[in-house]
Design an enzyme around this catalytic site. Structure first.
Site, PDB file in Angstrom:
ATOM      1  N   ARG A  40       0.494  -1.151  -0.064  1.00  0.00           N
ATOM      2  CA  ARG A  40      -0.092  -0.026   0.145  1.00  0.00           C
ATOM      3  C   ARG A  40       1.089   1.017  -0.445  1.00  0.00           C
ATOM      4  NH1 ARG A  40      -1.170   2.492   4.584  1.00  0.00           N
ATOM      5  NH2 ARG A  40      -1.295   0.589   5.285  1.00  0.00           N
ATOM      6  N   TYR A  93     -16.752  18.090 -15.294  1.00  0.00           N
ATOM      7  CA  TYR A  93     -16.926  16.394 -14.904  1.00  0.00           C
ATOM      8  C   TYR A  93     -17.975  16.170 -13.868  1.00  0.00           C
ATOM      9  CZ  TYR A  93     -16.513  11.184 -13.801  1.00  0.00           C
ATOM     10  OH  TYR A  93     -16.176   9.940 -13.986  1.00  0.00           O
ATOM     11  N   ASP A 194      -7.524  19.318 -14.252  1.00  0.00           N
ATOM     12  CA  ASP A 194      -7.529  18.041 -14.397  1.00  0.00           C
ATOM     13  C   ASP A 194      -7.052  18.188 -16.356  1.00  0.00           C
ATOM     14  OD1 ASP A 194      -8.748  16.163 -15.399  1.00  0.00           O
ATOM     15  OD2 ASP A 194     -10.304  16.058 -14.017  1.00  0.00           O
ATOM     16  N   LYS A 219      -7.600   7.143 -18.779  1.00  0.00           N
ATOM     17  CA  LYS A 219      -7.953   7.699 -20.245  1.00  0.00           C
ATOM     18  C   LYS A 219      -6.857   7.351 -21.480  1.00  0.00           C
ATOM     19  CE  LYS A 219     -12.469   8.451 -18.292  1.00  0.00           C
ATOM     20  NZ  LYS A 219     -12.135   8.761 -16.834  1.00  0.00           N
TER      21      LYS A 219
END
Length: 409
Positions: A40, A93, A194, A219
């Site tokens: 982690r 978004y 972003d 993406k």
């Protein structure tokens, strides 16, 4: 293609290995052999991806996450405290809006949607306050994440963050990153961008003055519709350490195979983006001249209100195109139904072309809000197929939708 992806020193493999280990042997208590103790907190495959991400965006600190929204969340929590104020795009978004409206508002964070392409509107929406500014980040207590980063002082907070998307999703609005950075810093705030729709191949916000860059690596960075991930890249050491603290503390990290898939996608980012841009330009040109189309939104068209700004800060105009047909929402839905090469699906940035109806799909969460998108909007993620085939597919869908239906059909 090379940052973070050098040949493996142990074997000479030219592809970064996938390290599935959840824990790592130590040479004595606290003696870490290669800086890894628990997956982690850090993993060799993920570390390679983070090195690559930082190099792509020109920052010193790259941090990978399990999704783009997880990346957003870590950055916002690293920067903001209850009572702070944030500016978000008027056409943000839908997932970003949901975070601010349904999650952060309950946490005590205030937000204001504003048209970020209108600098006067941004100035008017900024709130004065005692924020400690972009250089006000000290190191978090416990370099290894042992304690939380110290919060900003003061009880009445002003605007702490401008959250920018450029181009936006799905309206493809353009914001001037350098001008927003100047406004943010003058107000003692930070600018986060972003950069998902542009990708670091087309646009590098840190070089334009932004303090942080966020991606959904699902993406264009991944590029093949086969992985979900996110990223934050910053250059300031204090801010980088704060984001890293939340990455470890909340644990929304990608698995090693997911990190490897994004690394694989990054190797072909440049050649894919060139093709996405060329195909999108061809599609936008056809739509702009089709009698069944009322409006086309593509930054590469000279008619786009943000065209000049985009041309000045991007090396290409991207692979996303949105348009509004004559005939309203029913016509938009019918066009989505009739395409053959464009697949009706959410998401974007993959090698295959996708079509969707944002009002009923990806942006349903903003329905009824100031961020609601037009109900007749169609969004295209233009892939890397042959441009002529994509143009023909859209033309036949438009022609069939506009044609009158025969009696009894």
């Amino acid at each position: 293609m090379h940052a973070g992806q050098e040949p493996d020193p142990a074997t000479g493999a030219v592809v970064v290995p996938i390290h599935p280990a959840s824990t790592f042997a130590q040479d004595g208590i606290g003696g870490l052999r290669a800086g890894f103790e628990y997956a982690r907190s850090g993993n060799p495959t993920r570390a390679a991806l983070e090195t690559s991400l930082a190099a792509l965006e020109g920052g010193r600190f790259g941090l990978a996450f399990a999704s783009g929204l997880a990346a957003e969340d870590a950055l916002v929590r690293a920067v903001c405290r209850p009572g702070d104020h944030v500016l978000i795009p008027l056409d943000a978004y839908g997932g970003t809006f949901r975070l601010f409206h349904r999650v952060y508002a309950e946490w005590g964070l205030e937000y204001t949607p504003v048209d970020l392409s209108d600098l006067d509107a941004v100035k008017a929406a900024l709130r004065p306050g005692p924020g400690d500014g972009p250089a006000g980040f000290g190191p978090a207590s416990g370099a290894g994440g042992a304690g939380p980063p110290s919060g900003a002082g003061g009880t009445e907070r002003g605007t702490r963050l401008i959250w920018c998307e450029t181009p936006t999703n799905p309206l493809l609005s353009i914001a001037n990153v350098a001008a927003l950075a100047e406004l943010a810093h003058a107000a003692g705030a930070l600018l986060a961008v972003d950069n998902t729709l542009a990708s670091p191949y087309l646009q590098r916000p840190l070089a334009l003055g932004a303090d942080a860059v966020v991606h959904s690596t699902t993406k264009y960075l991944g590029g093949h519709s086969d992985v979900v991930g996110g990223a934050v890249v910053v250059d300031d050491p204090g801010l980088g350490e704060r984001v890293r603290f939340f990455q470890n503390a909340t644990g929304a990290v990608p698995g090693p195979f997911d990190a490897w898939l994004v690394l694989r996608g990054i190797k072909t980012l440049a050649i894919r983006m060139d093709r996405h841009c060329a195909n999108a330009a061809a599609v936008a040109d056809m739509l702009a001249g089709h009698p069944g189309v009322a409006e086309v939104r593509y930054p590469g068209l000279s008619s786009h209100p943000g065209h000049e700004v985009a041309a000045g800060q991007m090396r290409g105009f991207g692979g996303m195109v949105s348009f509004r047909p004559h005939g309203g929402a029913n016509a938009a839905a019918e066009i989505c139904r009739r395409t053959r090469l464009f697949t009706l699906a959410e998401s974007l940035g993959g090698v295959e072309s996708l079509i969707e109806h944002p009002g009923r799909m990806t942006h349903a969460s903003v329905a009824g809000s100031p961020l609601a998108v037009p109900d007749d909007l169609v969004r295209l993620s233009v892939g890397i197929e042959l441009a002529d085939d994509l143009v023909a597919d859209l033309r036949q869908a438009l022609d069939a939708t506009a044609a009158p239906t025969a009696p009894g059909a």
